[in-house]
Design a protein around this motif. Structure first.
Motif, PDB file in Angstrom:
ATOM      1  N   ASP A   1       0.851  -1.199   0.000  1.00  0.00           N
ATOM      2  CA  ASP A   1       0.000   0.000   0.000  1.00  0.00           C
ATOM      3  C   ASP A   1       0.882   1.243   0.000  1.00  0.00           C
ATOM      4  O   ASP A   1       1.518   1.554   1.000  1.00  0.00           O
ATOM      5  N   PRO A   2       0.934   1.981  -1.117  1.00  0.00           N
ATOM      6  CA  PRO A   2       0.247   1.740  -2.387  1.00  0.00           C
ATOM      7  C   PRO A   2       0.850   0.564  -3.133  1.00  0.00           C
ATOM      8  O   PRO A   2       1.924   0.079  -2.779  1.00  0.00           O
ATOM      9  N   PRO A   3       0.176   0.088  -4.194  1.00  0.00           N
ATOM     10  CA  PRO A   3       0.669  -1.058  -4.937  1.00  0.00           C
ATOM     11  C   PRO A   3       2.007  -0.764  -5.613  1.00  0.00           C
ATOM     12  O   PRO A   3       2.343   0.386  -5.892  1.00  0.00           O
ATOM     13  N   VAL A   4       2.759  -1.820  -5.850  1.00  0.00           N
ATOM     14  CA  VAL A   4       4.073  -1.705  -6.481  1.00  0.00           C
ATOM     15  C   VAL A   4       4.048  -2.408  -7.832  1.00  0.00           C
ATOM     16  O   VAL A   4       3.559  -3.540  -7.946  1.00  0.00           O
ATOM     17  N   ILE A   5       4.556  -1.740  -8.855  1.00  0.00           N
ATOM     18  CA  ILE A   5       4.702  -2.351 -10.182  1.00  0.00           C
ATOM     19  C   ILE A   5       6.137  -2.853 -10.276  1.00  0.00           C
ATOM     20  O   ILE A   5       7.090  -2.073 -10.177  1.00  0.00           O
ATOM     21  N   TYR A   6       6.300  -4.133 -10.457  1.00  0.00           N
ATOM     22  CA  TYR A   6       7.614  -4.772 -10.441  1.00  0.00           C
ATOM     23  C   TYR A   6       8.479  -4.295 -11.608  1.00  0.00           C
ATOM     24  O   TYR A   6       9.641  -3.957 -11.446  1.00  0.00           O
ATOM     25  N   ARG A   7       7.951  -4.319 -12.802  1.00  0.00           N
ATOM     26  CA  ARG A   7       8.549  -3.769 -14.015  1.00  0.00           C
ATOM     27  C   ARG A   7       9.755  -4.533 -14.550  1.00  0.00           C
ATOM     28  O   ARG A   7      10.308  -4.155 -15.588  1.00  0.00           O
ATOM     29  N   ASP A   8      10.213  -5.583 -13.898  1.00  0.00           N
ATOM     30  CA  ASP A   8      11.379  -6.296 -14.428  1.00  0.00           C
ATOM     31  C   ASP A   8      11.225  -7.804 -14.263  1.00  0.00           C
ATOM     32  O   ASP A   8      12.167  -8.491 -13.868  1.00  0.00           O
ATOM     33  N   MET A   9      10.025  -8.294 -14.573  1.00  0.00           N
ATOM     34  CA  MET A   9       9.774  -9.730 -14.509  1.00  0.00           C
ATOM     35  C   MET A   9      10.534 -10.433 -15.628  1.00  0.00           C
ATOM     36  O   MET A   9      10.376 -10.120 -16.804  1.00  0.00           O
ATOM     37  N   LYS A  10      11.395 -11.373 -15.276  1.00  0.00           N
ATOM     38  CA  LYS A  10      12.100 -12.196 -16.252  1.00  0.00           C
ATOM     39  C   LYS A  10      12.739 -13.368 -15.523  1.00  0.00           C
ATOM     40  O   LYS A  10      12.915 -13.344 -14.296  1.00  0.00           O
ATOM     41  N   ALA A  11      13.083 -14.416 -16.285  1.00  0.00           N
ATOM     42  CA  ALA A  11      13.599 -15.640 -15.676  1.00  0.00           C
ATOM     43  C   ALA A  11      14.877 -15.387 -14.876  1.00  0.00           C
ATOM     44  O   ALA A  11      15.114 -16.031 -13.855  1.00  0.00           O
ATOM     45  N   ALA A  12      15.702 -14.442 -15.319  1.00  0.00           N
ATOM     46  CA  ALA A  12      16.957 -14.155 -14.623  1.00  0.00           C
ATOM     47  C   ALA A  12      16.723 -13.547 -13.247  1.00  0.00           C
ATOM     48  O   ALA A  12      17.594 -13.623 -12.373  1.00  0.00           O
ATOM     49  N   ASN A  13      15.559 -12.936 -13.039  1.00  0.00           N
ATOM     50  CA  ASN A  13      15.262 -12.285 -11.761  1.00  0.00           C
ATOM     51  C   ASN A  13      14.448 -13.159 -10.818  1.00  0.00           C
ATOM     52  O   ASN A  13      14.047 -12.709  -9.751  1.00  0.00           O
ATOM     53  N   ILE A  14      14.177 -14.391 -11.218  1.00  0.00           N
ATOM     54  CA  ILE A  14      13.484 -15.339 -10.340  1.00  0.00           C
ATOM     55  C   ILE A  14      14.536 -16.256  -9.727  1.00  0.00           C
ATOM     56  O   ILE A  14      15.165 -17.045 -10.428  1.00  0.00           O
ATOM     57  N   LEU A  15      14.737 -16.139  -8.423  1.00  0.00           N
ATOM     58  CA  LEU A  15      15.737 -16.952  -7.736  1.00  0.00           C
ATOM     59  C   LEU A  15      15.059 -18.121  -7.038  1.00  0.00           C
ATOM     60  O   LEU A  15      13.908 -18.030  -6.604  1.00  0.00           O
ATOM     61  N   LEU A  16      15.800 -19.234  -6.937  1.00  0.00           N
ATOM     62  CA  LEU A  16      15.216 -20.483  -6.448  1.00  0.00           C
ATOM     63  C   LEU A  16      15.902 -20.978  -5.186  1.00  0.00           C
ATOM     64  O   LEU A  16      17.135 -21.009  -5.099  1.00  0.00           O
ATOM     65  N   GLY A  17      15.075 -21.380  -4.211  1.00  0.00           N
ATOM     66  CA  GLY A  17      15.593 -21.982  -2.994  1.00  0.00           C
ATOM     67  C   GLY A  17      15.851 -23.461  -3.203  1.00  0.00           C
ATOM     68  O   GLY A  17      15.646 -24.013  -4.288  1.00  0.00           O
ATOM     69  N   GLU A  18      16.271 -24.137  -2.138  1.00  0.00           N
ATOM     70  CA  GLU A  18      16.632 -25.549  -2.246  1.00  0.00           C
ATOM     71  C   GLU A  18      15.463 -26.413  -2.684  1.00  0.00           C
ATOM     72  O   GLU A  18      15.648 -27.440  -3.319  1.00  0.00           O
ATOM     73  N   ASP A  19      14.255 -26.038  -2.352  1.00  0.00           N
ATOM     74  CA  ASP A  19      13.076 -26.804  -2.750  1.00  0.00           C
ATOM     75  C   ASP A  19      12.431 -26.211  -4.008  1.00  0.00           C
ATOM     76  O   ASP A  19      11.278 -26.483  -4.301  1.00  0.00           O
ATOM     77  N   PHE A  20      13.225 -25.419  -4.749  1.00  0.00           N
ATOM     78  CA  PHE A  20      12.758 -24.767  -5.972  1.00  0.00           C
ATOM     79  C   PHE A  20      11.658 -23.736  -5.699  1.00  0.00           C
ATOM     80  O   PHE A  20      10.916 -23.381  -6.602  1.00  0.00           O
ATOM     81  N   SER A  21      11.558 -23.258  -4.456  1.00  0.00           N
ATOM     82  CA  SER A  21      10.605 -22.193  -4.174  1.00  0.00           C
ATOM     83  C   SER A  21      11.143 -20.905  -4.779  1.00  0.00           C
ATOM     84  O   SER A  21      12.299 -20.539  -4.557  1.00  0.00           O
ATOM     85  N   PRO A  22      10.324 -20.185  -5.572  1.00  0.00           N
ATOM     86  CA  PRO A  22      10.816 -18.999  -6.281  1.00  0.00           C
ATOM     87  C   PRO A  22      10.684 -17.720  -5.470  1.00  0.00           C
ATOM     88  O   PRO A  22       9.782 -17.578  -4.639  1.00  0.00           O
ATOM     89  N   LYS A  23      11.589 -16.788  -5.727  1.00  0.00           N
ATOM     90  CA  LYS A  23      11.516 -15.468  -5.107  1.00  0.00           C
ATOM     91  C   LYS A  23      11.862 -14.409  -6.152  1.00  0.00           C
ATOM     92  O   LYS A  23      12.842 -14.544  -6.880  1.00  0.00           O
ATOM     93  N   LEU A  24      11.032 -13.361  -6.212  1.00  0.00           N
ATOM     94  CA  LEU A  24      11.320 -12.243  -7.096  1.00  0.00           C
ATOM     95  C   LEU A  24      12.501 -11.465  -6.533  1.00  0.00           C
ATOM     96  O   LEU A  24      12.585 -11.222  -5.327  1.00  0.00           O
ATOM     97  N   SER A  25      13.416 -11.068  -7.401  1.00  0.00           N
ATOM     98  CA  SER A  25      14.566 -10.292  -6.971  1.00  0.00           C
ATOM     99  C   SER A  25      14.768  -9.109  -7.918  1.00  0.00           C
ATOM    100  O   SER A  25      14.083  -8.989  -8.934  1.00  0.00           O
TER     101      SER A  25
END
Length: 389
Positions: A190-214
């Motif tokens: 609040d207010p909302p956030v526009i990520y603006r850089d969604m791409k595979a390189a910015n998705i990081l993965l934990g040990e169980d393949f859980s994804p996180k936006l970076s």
């Protein structure tokens, strides 16, 4: 959350292409100090981070992007990832400030956590939680294991050598997590956030393949009140940017939805949005996929050959449909992210469950040898042929 009061846009006016997009950085400079003082992020000295990374030893180098080089390190026994701003890099100090601001006030299981930062002299560094499985990009377009049956399938089906495919269930789980992270930005912040850089390189993965936006350096606070958009200089990654945003510079939360659609199509196909190494007709993913997206009978042609046919056909069709909805040219036709999450969770409720999973697939638990399954043949007439998968 009500935590971006001083960060909201002041005017809804178009910026000339030559004018730097400094609004986010200026607001960030006003906000970073109070947040840090309240303990939301730790301020490190350059010496702290030099020691933590073995003085930026090449053995600890784990990647490089527009911001600069990334090294793994250890601070007080905790593994961390340290990004060092390249002085001549594409991204600058404004992005550094925006990212510190965003990640000190945003918190969600599908957003990467900021441990701290360094702003000493000319040095600008960011310290994140360490994500041991790296980026989605490295797994989706990375190396293939040397499993013999996979090697035979590579030879027979033109699967790129060296690629290590994620299995279907893992891809869907990643899609759900990414969408949930985006839903938090759009609907909870609040207010909302526009990520603006969604791409595979910015998705990081934990040990169980859980994804996180970076990588939140390009993020913008979304429109508030009666505003419908934020006017800004067009920034982002080629192919992921919504056509309406590229043409007008008007940024909305639906711009993120288009980028999410591109990411979903990459998860389905195992192809980059743009790949210069492919034959010219196949270099642009959207151009190559268009004939298949327009004919439900051809949806199966979109499936990554490296999946070896190991996916539920109905779930594949549903994921393709969600991707198509997100990729609509007109922003008002695209779904809201909450509806995307519902759709993806429905797909996740229909997992591929073979008796035995190919050992070559990247997943938190993979065992057994390939199973004989039947998938639609690519030959004319739609005959079905047996393949090892």
């Amino acid at each position: 959350m009500g935590c971006f009061g001083c960060f909201a846009p002041e005017a809804d006016e178009d910026l000339k292409p030559s004018k730097p997009d400094d609004s986010s950085g200026a607001d960030a400079r006003r906000k970073v100090a109070p947040d840090v003082a309240n303990g939301y992020a730790h301020s490190f000295t350059f010496k702290d981070l030099s020691v933590a990374t073995g003085y930026f030893n090449d053995a600890n180098f784990i990647g490089e992007g527009g911001f600069g080089k990334v090294y793994k390190g250890k601070i007080s026994g905790q593994m961390v990832a340290v990004k060092q701003l390249a002085r001549d890099g594409v991204q600058g100090r404004n992005e550094f400030l925006v990212e510190v601001l965003m990640l000190t006030v945003l918190s969600h299981p599908n957003l990467v956590s900021l441990v701290g930062f360094c702003a000493q002299g000319d040095e600008r560094l960011l310290v994140y939680e360490y994500m041991p499985f790296g980026s989605l990009e490295s797994h989706l377009f990375g190396n293939l294991s040397s499993n013999f049956l996979c090697f035979l399938f590579v030879l027979a089906n033109d699967v790129p050598l060296g690629k290590n495919p994620l299995d279907w269930n893992t891809r869907v789980r990643i899609a759900v997590g990414v969408a949930e992270g985006l839903s938090y930005l759009h609907n909870v912040a609040d207010p909302p956030v526009i990520y603006r850089d969604m791409k595979a390189a910015n998705i990081l993965l934990g040990e169980d393949f859980s994804p996180k936006l970076s990588d939140f350096g390009l993020a913008k606070v979304g429109p508030v009140g009666d505003r419908t958009h934020v006017s800004t200089r067009v920034m982002g990654t080629y192919g992921y940017c919504a056509p309406d945003y590229v043409q007008s510079g008007k940024l909305t939360i639906k711009s993120d939805i288009y980028s999410l659609g591109v990411l979903l199509l990459e998860l389905i196909t195992g192809r980059r949005i743009y790949d210069a190494s492919r034959p010219k007709p196949e270099q642009n993913l959207l151009t190559w996929s268009r004939p298949f997206l327009h004919d439900k009978r051809k949806f199966y042609r979109l499936a990554d050959p490296a999946l070896l046919g190991c996916y539920p056909p109905s779930a594949l069709n549903q994921l393709v449909v969600i991707s198509i909805m997100c990729l609509q040219d007109q922003p008002h036709v695209r779904p809201i992210v909450a509806d995307v999450v519902i759709g993806l969770k429905h797909i996740a409720s229909q997992p591929y469950a073979p008796e035995r999973t190919p050992a070559s697939m990247s997943s938190p638990a993979n065992s057994g040898s390939p199973q004989l399954v039947r998938t639609p043949s690519r030959k004319r007439g739609g005959r079905r042929s047996a393949q090892y998968a």
